[in-house]
Motif scaffolding. Sequence first.
Motif, PDB file in Angstrom:
ATOM      1  N   GLU A 115     -11.696  16.682 -27.784  1.00  0.00           N
ATOM      2  CA  GLU A 115     -12.307  17.999 -27.592  1.00  0.00           C
ATOM      3  C   GLU A 115     -13.752  17.991 -28.065  1.00  0.00           C
ATOM      4  O   GLU A 115     -14.074  17.462 -29.133  1.00  0.00           O
ATOM      5  CB  GLU A 115     -11.532  19.070 -28.364  1.00  0.00           C
ATOM      6  N   ILE A 116     -14.590  18.607 -27.259  1.00  0.00           N
ATOM      7  CA  ILE A 116     -15.982  18.859 -27.622  1.00  0.00           C
ATOM      8  C   ILE A 116     -16.051  20.305 -28.101  1.00  0.00           C
ATOM      9  O   ILE A 116     -15.593  21.220 -27.392  1.00  0.00           O
ATOM     10  CB  ILE A 116     -16.922  18.637 -26.410  1.00  0.00           C
ATOM     11  N   PRO A 117     -16.602  20.537 -29.280  1.00  0.00           N
ATOM     12  CA  PRO A 117     -16.639  21.908 -29.797  1.00  0.00           C
ATOM     13  C   PRO A 117     -17.508  22.824 -28.927  1.00  0.00           C
ATOM     14  O   PRO A 117     -18.478  22.375 -28.314  1.00  0.00           O
ATOM     15  CB  PRO A 117     -17.255  21.764 -31.195  1.00  0.00           C
ATOM     16  N   GLY A 118     -17.147  24.089 -28.901  1.00  0.00           N
ATOM     17  CA  GLY A 118     -17.937  25.071 -28.179  1.00  0.00           C
ATOM     18  C   GLY A 118     -19.279  25.298 -28.851  1.00  0.00           C
ATOM     19  O   GLY A 118     -19.463  25.000 -30.036  1.00  0.00           O
ATOM     20  N   ASN A 119     -20.224  25.806 -28.074  1.00  0.00           N
ATOM     21  CA  ASN A 119     -21.537  26.167 -28.610  1.00  0.00           C
ATOM     22  C   ASN A 119     -22.026  27.405 -27.869  1.00  0.00           C
ATOM     23  O   ASN A 119     -21.273  28.017 -27.120  1.00  0.00           O
ATOM     24  CB  ASN A 119     -22.519  24.988 -28.485  1.00  0.00           C
ATOM     25  N   LYS A 121     -23.833  27.693 -25.312  1.00  0.00           N
ATOM     26  CA  LYS A 121     -23.896  27.537 -23.856  1.00  0.00           C
ATOM     27  C   LYS A 121     -22.544  27.251 -23.207  1.00  0.00           C
ATOM     28  O   LYS A 121     -22.357  27.548 -22.036  1.00  0.00           O
ATOM     29  CB  LYS A 121     -24.846  26.392 -23.496  1.00  0.00           C
ATOM     30  N   GLU A 122     -21.624  26.643 -23.949  1.00  0.00           N
ATOM     31  CA  GLU A 122     -20.352  26.207 -23.358  1.00  0.00           C
ATOM     32  C   GLU A 122     -19.184  26.471 -24.294  1.00  0.00           C
ATOM     33  O   GLU A 122     -19.333  26.406 -25.512  1.00  0.00           O
ATOM     34  CB  GLU A 122     -20.371  24.699 -23.065  1.00  0.00           C
ATOM     35  N   CYS A 123     -18.019  26.694 -23.677  1.00  0.00           N
ATOM     36  CA  CYS A 123     -16.795  26.825 -24.461  1.00  0.00           C
ATOM     37  C   CYS A 123     -16.314  25.431 -24.871  1.00  0.00           C
ATOM     38  O   CYS A 123     -16.754  24.421 -24.305  1.00  0.00           O
ATOM     39  CB  CYS A 123     -15.721  27.532 -23.641  1.00  0.00           C
ATOM     40  N   ALA A 124     -15.439  25.373 -25.835  1.00  0.00           N
ATOM     41  CA  ALA A 124     -14.831  24.091 -26.210  1.00  0.00           C
ATOM     42  C   ALA A 124     -14.124  23.532 -24.978  1.00  0.00           C
ATOM     43  O   ALA A 124     -13.573  24.292 -24.175  1.00  0.00           O
ATOM     44  CB  ALA A 124     -13.846  24.288 -27.358  1.00  0.00           C
ATOM     45  N   HIS A 125     -14.180  22.219 -24.821  1.00  0.00           N
ATOM     46  CA  HIS A 125     -13.575  21.599 -23.639  1.00  0.00           C
ATOM     47  C   HIS A 125     -13.248  20.143 -23.916  1.00  0.00           C
ATOM     48  O   HIS A 125     -13.675  19.572 -24.923  1.00  0.00           O
ATOM     49  CB  HIS A 125     -14.497  21.716 -22.423  1.00  0.00           C
ATOM     50  N   LEU A 126     -12.481  19.543 -23.007  1.00  0.00           N
ATOM     51  CA  LEU A 126     -12.070  18.156 -23.164  1.00  0.00           C
ATOM     52  C   LEU A 126     -12.998  17.212 -22.411  1.00  0.00           C
ATOM     53  O   LEU A 126     -13.430  17.502 -21.295  1.00  0.00           O
ATOM     54  CB  LEU A 126     -10.643  17.952 -22.654  1.00  0.00           C
ATOM     55  N   HIS A 127     -13.275  16.079 -23.047  1.00  0.00           N
ATOM     56  CA  HIS A 127     -13.912  14.944 -22.381  1.00  0.00           C
ATOM     57  C   HIS A 127     -12.825  13.896 -22.174  1.00  0.00           C
ATOM     58  O   HIS A 127     -12.171  13.477 -23.128  1.00  0.00           O
ATOM     59  CB  HIS A 127     -15.028  14.353 -23.233  1.00  0.00           C
TER      60      HIS A 127
END
Length: 183
Positions: A115-119, A121-127
């Motif tokens: 998971e990449i944490p949200g910021n 500009k973007e919600c948390a999401h999977l790489h």
Amino acid sequence: MSSSAIREIGCYSPQDARDREMWQRLQDFCTSEPQAFGRNPETGHVTGSAFVMSQDMKSVLLTHHRKLNRWFQLGGHCDGIADVPFTALKEAYEESGLKRIRPLSAQIFDVDIHEIPGNAKECAHLHYDVRYLFQAVAGEIVASGESHALAWVPLSQLEEVTGSPGVLVLRDKLAPFLKQHCQ
């Protein structure tokens, strides 16, 4: 272990239960998500990474990621290009400043879904990160604007620089992978 392939990604030979789970999740994602190679944080996306080894194979090139403020292997988004080995090599060149990098195998080295944490500009999401193994051949390292710094980190000192399981896997998988795929 058996080897299987995803056309846009390559062949992979899972070595243990973790590898098999990651590979199956990646296959399922690529089969079910039409935007798998895009950059939509709502669905997650495939990324390509490069473990770039030194010429003597004793150190790996890591980047201190500007946004995440941690040390990682080189890599990035496919940005709609469904050729993940190309993405990994392109990102390695762009992020390292090296003039010549060679693939050590056409085989996938590792798959790591994280998971990449949200910021803002973007919600948390999977790489769905697909990793390949490379070796630096020529050039001096120069950090890109995406990094605070670059460093050749000896494999014996990896845990002193990062606690990321996705990076530490390199130390455990390198010798068996080279023996199996790079003779």
